[in-house]
Structures are given as structure tokens and as C-alpha cells.
Design an enzyme around this catalytic site. Structure first.
Site, PDB file in Angstrom:
ATOM      1  N   HIS A 102       0.881  -1.165   0.000  1.00  0.00           N
ATOM      2  CA  HIS A 102       0.000   0.000   0.000  1.00  0.00           C
ATOM      3  C   HIS A 102       0.924   1.223   0.000  1.00  0.00           C
ATOM      4  O   HIS A 102       2.014   1.174   0.586  1.00  0.00           O
ATOM      5  CB  HIS A 102      -0.849   0.099   1.264  1.00  0.00           C
ATOM      6  N   ASP A 105       2.386   1.985   3.329  1.00  0.00           N
ATOM      7  CA  ASP A 105       3.305   1.020   3.949  1.00  0.00           C
ATOM      8  C   ASP A 105       4.740   1.482   3.687  1.00  0.00           C
ATOM      9  O   ASP A 105       5.636   1.262   4.498  1.00  0.00           O
ATOM     10  CB  ASP A 105       3.219  -0.381   3.316  1.00  0.00           C
ATOM     11  N   GLU A 233     -10.405  -7.144  -4.802  1.00  0.00           N
ATOM     12  CA  GLU A 233     -10.217  -8.193  -3.789  1.00  0.00           C
ATOM     13  C   GLU A 233     -11.477  -8.284  -2.943  1.00  0.00           C
ATOM     14  O   GLU A 233     -11.755  -7.413  -2.122  1.00  0.00           O
ATOM     15  CB  GLU A 233      -9.002  -7.827  -2.920  1.00  0.00           C
ATOM     16  N   ASP A 297      -4.293 -13.900  -2.499  1.00  0.00           N
ATOM     17  CA  ASP A 297      -3.708 -13.485  -1.231  1.00  0.00           C
ATOM     18  C   ASP A 297      -3.739 -14.700  -0.323  1.00  0.00           C
ATOM     19  O   ASP A 297      -4.807 -15.166   0.099  1.00  0.00           O
ATOM     20  CB  ASP A 297      -4.499 -12.320  -0.596  1.00  0.00           C
ATOM     21  N   ASP A 308     -10.620 -11.908  10.534  1.00  0.00           N
ATOM     22  CA  ASP A 308      -9.554 -12.102   9.552  1.00  0.00           C
ATOM     23  C   ASP A 308      -8.233 -12.260  10.304  1.00  0.00           C
ATOM     24  O   ASP A 308      -7.554 -11.279  10.579  1.00  0.00           O
ATOM     25  CB  ASP A 308      -9.554 -10.846   8.663  1.00  0.00           C
ATOM     26  N   ASP A 340      -0.419 -12.563   2.226  1.00  0.00           N
ATOM     27  CA  ASP A 340      -1.117 -11.545   3.020  1.00  0.00           C
ATOM     28  C   ASP A 340      -1.371 -12.161   4.400  1.00  0.00           C
ATOM     29  O   ASP A 340      -2.496 -12.505   4.760  1.00  0.00           O
ATOM     30  CB  ASP A 340      -2.424 -11.144   2.324  1.00  0.00           C
TER      31      ASP A 340
HETATM   32  C1  XUL Z   1      -7.476  -6.757   4.181  1.00  0.00           C
HETATM   33  C2  XUL Z   1      -6.611  -7.129   3.045  1.00  0.00           C
HETATM   34  C3  XUL Z   1      -5.798  -6.029   2.452  1.00  0.00           C
HETATM   35  C4  XUL Z   1      -5.688  -6.074   0.972  1.00  0.00           C
HETATM   36  C5  XUL Z   1      -4.977  -4.900   0.368  1.00  0.00           C
HETATM   37  O1  XUL Z   1      -8.170  -7.814   4.729  1.00  0.00           O
HETATM   38  O2  XUL Z   1      -6.525  -8.271   2.662  1.00  0.00           O
HETATM   39  O3  XUL Z   1      -4.549  -6.060   3.046  1.00  0.00           O
HETATM   40  O4  XUL Z   1      -5.023  -7.238   0.559  1.00  0.00           O
HETATM   41  O5  XUL Z   1      -5.508  -3.703   0.745  1.00  0.00           O
HETATM   42 CO    CO Z   2      -5.547  -9.183   1.105  1.00  0.00          CO
END
Ligand code: XUL
Ligand code: CO
Length: 437
Positions: A102, A105, A233, A297, A308, A340
């Protein structure tokens, strides 16, 4: 290569499944060919900057547990450079070719968006040099339009145009930085694009705004000569109660409704699938059906709780089923496997980061090998084909091609007589899966 942050960790090598070295690959052998392609090219493994470089272990109940040495400098630019140095050291030790990020980041946000833009430009040119030295690439970039409190009522779907336009500006800056770094793809994950209560929400209007915005992003990317893919996503909830990009099917419906289907693919996250009450393989298959299986991811959730948790993949059965879909649908379109995932807040040794990624990579490699075995050395493919055999010729085929009217179907159906049971053989399929590794 001289390591500054990971002095005691040597380059991670493939040592085979008999190895008891936790800092070696047992299954991920980058150059090994699997169904005509190297593991390296199948997977395009990527490190997620936000977890592996920025996460500090803080949670809603407790403070920072992980004081990573690269994040201690107080000057924002120097801190960002240290973090980039650590990221590139980490990637080279792992032997990963890619990272995902991001905007914020890479470097801490400034006090205004204009200040953030300056900072992002500074760190982008530093990282670009490091890419030139190492050959490490960007799998995808994205904008974090969910952490800043300005987005508490949404980003592009905010009821207030002032906020929506600010989000658009931030996304443009992140997209430009991604292009500058040669990103192969760009992701949209709308953490705040949804609602907390329908009482105060004009859902139709908010979705229209999102559709319009994505169409303008398609125009902009074309103008800029972007050769990569846009990914959405899906995630059903968290942080908003109801997110607009709920799951694969919802996103595909949205893309079709707003004329975006030729310009977007999906980035499927394991734990987002399970939060949507689906399996990972279901979400992959739905995306593949639409020709939109773009990227993954990689992580896993927890069987007992409903948020999550972003743990590293170790669930072999889940991964084999996913790799079956992956191989059958010809792999990912433009994307790769982005970890991720984050180490637990009490995993405070630097080596834990490596062990976690190694295990994640080995799980995918093992899943791929098992799926290859199922597809090439077992009765699986024939069994599945047999199950649908009645559509391969005659009336079944005519139906499949749309050549039978309801009157035709009636005539055929009413004369079927007693139809004997045909076993679905689920346990046989499961035994093939269970004996595949
Ligand atoms: C949040 C998530 C994010 C995206 C990118 O759950 O997965 O990190 O991958 O914004
Ligand atoms: Co993600």
C-alpha cells in the site's frame, strides 16, 4: 550480499523433504517443473509489505510487541529507507521475486495528502534503485483508503464528495507510484466501501459512484499506458459491517453491471473466502468460471473464530483443492501468490518471519505437487468426465447447446421412467485427495 537487519540468516535453500532445517525449503524448489512450468513461474511468490515490514503486533487489547529495528528511526524518510532496505534483504534471502504494497506502507503519511504525495515520490525513487540493483519486482500496488479517519464513512463510496475526491486523488498517487515501480497489477480492496447501517445509506447511489470511479480509472490507466491488470479483492465484512465487494460472485455481478468486466480480474484471499462462508476453492472456481482468476492473497483463518486472522497457510487439504482449481483453469492471469499473512503478536524473533514464509511457500508447493499427482496419476479426471457423460452426445448435448425447447424437454423427461441411483462417489474423490501427498 551484506545483511544489516538479518545478519544470522543465510539464503533459504531447497533441501528436500528429509531436511530438518526450519530455515530451508522442503517442497518449494523454484526451478522444478510442474505440468510444464517452473514452481517459481506458477507462484510468483510475493511478500506483503504491510504485514512483514510494518506490522508491530499491536492489537485492540495490547500495545506493540514487535519493535522491528528498521522501524525505529523517527525521521519519516530515513525510517522508510531502512524499511525498504530490510524488505529487499528479506526478499533476497527468501528468494522471492516480488512484493506487494500500500502507498503508506512504504512511508508514513504526511500531515496532508500533498505532503504524503511528496513522501511517496521520495521513497519510490529510492525503491526503484533497489529494484534495479536486485531485479525484484512489484506484483501489485494499492492505496490504503481505510486507515485514515477521513475515510470513516467510506472512501469512493463516501456520502460526501469532498472525501470521495480525496480518495480518488490518493488512489491516483498510489497508482502512479505503482506504475513507476513497474507494478504488474494494481489492486482495489475497499475496506471502507460498504456500510455500517442501511438506515443512513443510499446503497444504490454509493455503488453507482464506485462504478463510475472504476470506469474513470480504466480510462486513466489506458492514457498512462498501463499494461497490467486491475484486480478487485472481495471481502464480505471487516472493517465495515457489510462490504460491497462481498465475494467473487458479488464482484463479478458488479463488474458486469457497470461495464467493467473486460478490465478487471479478481484477487482471491483465503480468509476472506471463509469469512464469506465459502471455501477458498469455491471462490477461485467462481472467478475462473468468469475468466477472472487474477491473483491470490495466501493465508488462512481460524476454525473457531470469525475474523480475519491472516495466519500463514499450513492447511494442506485446503491448498490441494485450491491448486486443483488453479491447474485446471490454467493458473493465474497476471497475478501471483502474495502472502497476506502475519506472524502472531507473540512471535517476536526475527527468524519467525522467515519460518512463516517458508512454511507458506512449502504448503503451496506441496499442494501443487499433490494436485499434479491427482490430475496426472489417478482416475480423478476420468471420473469427473464420466459423471457428465450424458451431456457428451445425443439429447444431453442438444440440451447443452440450447437446442431443446421446454416442450422437447417435457417429452424426453416424462418418458424417463425409473431412473436408477448414480452414486456421487464423494468418499472415493476424498480418498484420492487424502492419498495424493
Ligand atoms: C485486508 C486485506 C488487504 C488487501 C490490500 O483484509 O486483505 O490487506 O489485501 O488492501
Ligand atoms: Co488481502
Amino acid at each position: 550480499m551484506e545483511n544489516n537487519f538479518f545478519k544470522n540468516i543465510q539464503k533459504i535453500k531447497f533441501e528436500g523433504k528429509e531436511s530438518d532445517n526450519p530455515l530451508a525449503y522442503r517442497y518449494y524448489n523454484p526451478d522444478q517443473q510442474v505440468m510444464g512450468k517452473s514452481m517459481r513461474d506458477h507462484f510468483k511468490f510475493a511478500m506483503a509489505y504491510w504485514h512483514s515490514m510494518n506490522d508491530n503486533g499491536a492489537d485492540p487489547f495490547g500495545r506493540i510487541t514487535n519493535h522491528y529495528p528498521w522501524n525505529q528511526e523517527t525521521d519519516a524518510l530515513q525510517q522508510a529507507k531502512n524499511r525498504a532496505d530490510a524488505a529487499f534483504e528479506f526478499l533476497q534471502i527468501m528468494g522471492f521475486d516480488y512484493f506487494c504494497f500500500h502507498d503508506i506502507d512504504l512511508i508514513a503519511e504526511g500531515s496532508s495528502l500533498a505532503e504524503t504525495e511528496k513522501r511517496v515520490a521520495q521513497i519510490t525513487s529510492y525503491i526503484k534503485e533497489k529494484q534495479q540493483q536486485t531485479g525484484i519486482k512489484v506484483l501489485w500496488g494499492t492505496a490504503n483508503c481505510f486507515s485514515n479517519p477521513v475515510y470513516m464513512n467510506g472512501a469512493i463510496t463516501n456520502p460526501d464528495f469532498r472525501v470521495a475526491s480525496r480518495a480518488a486523488a490518493q488512489i491516483k498517487i498510489a497508482f502512479d507510484a505503482s506504475m513507476e515501480l513497474g507494478a504488474e497489477n494494481y489492486v482495489f480492496w475497499g475496506g471502507r466501501e460498504g456500510y455500517l447501517s442501511l438506515l443512513n445509506t443510499d446503497m444504490k447511489r454509493e455503488l453507482d459512484h464506485l462504478g463510475v470511479f472504476f470506469n474513470r480509472m480504466v480510462d486513466y490507466a489506458k492514457e498512462q499506458g498501463f499494461k497490467g491488470n486491475f484486480f478487485i479483492e472481495p471481502k464480505p465484512a471487516e472493517p465495515t459491517k457489510h462490504q460491497y465487494d462481498f465475494d467473487s460472485a458479488t464482484v463479478i455481478g458488479f463488474l458486469n453491471q457497470y461495464g467493467l468486466q473486460d478490465h478487471f480480474k479478481l484477487n482471491i484471499e483465503v480468509n476472506h473466502a471463509t469469512l464469506a462462508q465459502h471455501t477458498f476453492e469455491h471462490e477461485l472456481q467462481v472467478a475462473a468460471n468468469a475468466g477472472m482468476l487474477g491473483s491470490i492473497d495466501a493465508n488462512r483463518g481460524d476454525n473457531q473464530n470469525g475474523w480475519d486472522t491472516d495466519q500463514f497457510s499450513i492447511n494442506l487439504y485446503e491448498t490441494i483443492e485450491a491448486m486443483l482449481v488453479f491447474l485446471k483453469s490454467g493458473g493465474l492471469q497476471g497475478g501471483g501468490i502474495n502472502f497476506d499473512a502475519k506472524v502472531r503478536r507473540n512471535s517476536t524473533d526475527l527468524e519467525d518471519l522467515f519460518i512463516a514464509h517458508i512454511q507458506g511457500a512449502d504448503t503451496f508447493a506441496r499442494g501443487l505437487l499433490a494436485a499434479e499427482h491427482i490430475l496426472t496419476n489417478t482416475a480423478y479426471t476420468d471420473m469427473l468426465q464420466q459423471r457428465y457423460q450424458s451431456y457428451d452426445g445425443g439429447q444431453g448435448k442438444a440440451f447443452e447447446k440450447g437446442e431443446l425447447s421446454i416442450a422437447d424437454l417435457y417429452k424426453i423427461g416424462i418418458n424417463q421412467g425409473d431412473i436408477p441411483h448414480t452414486s456421487g462417489k464423494q468418499e472415493l474423490y476424498e480418498s484420492i485427495l487424502a492419498n495424493s501427498f
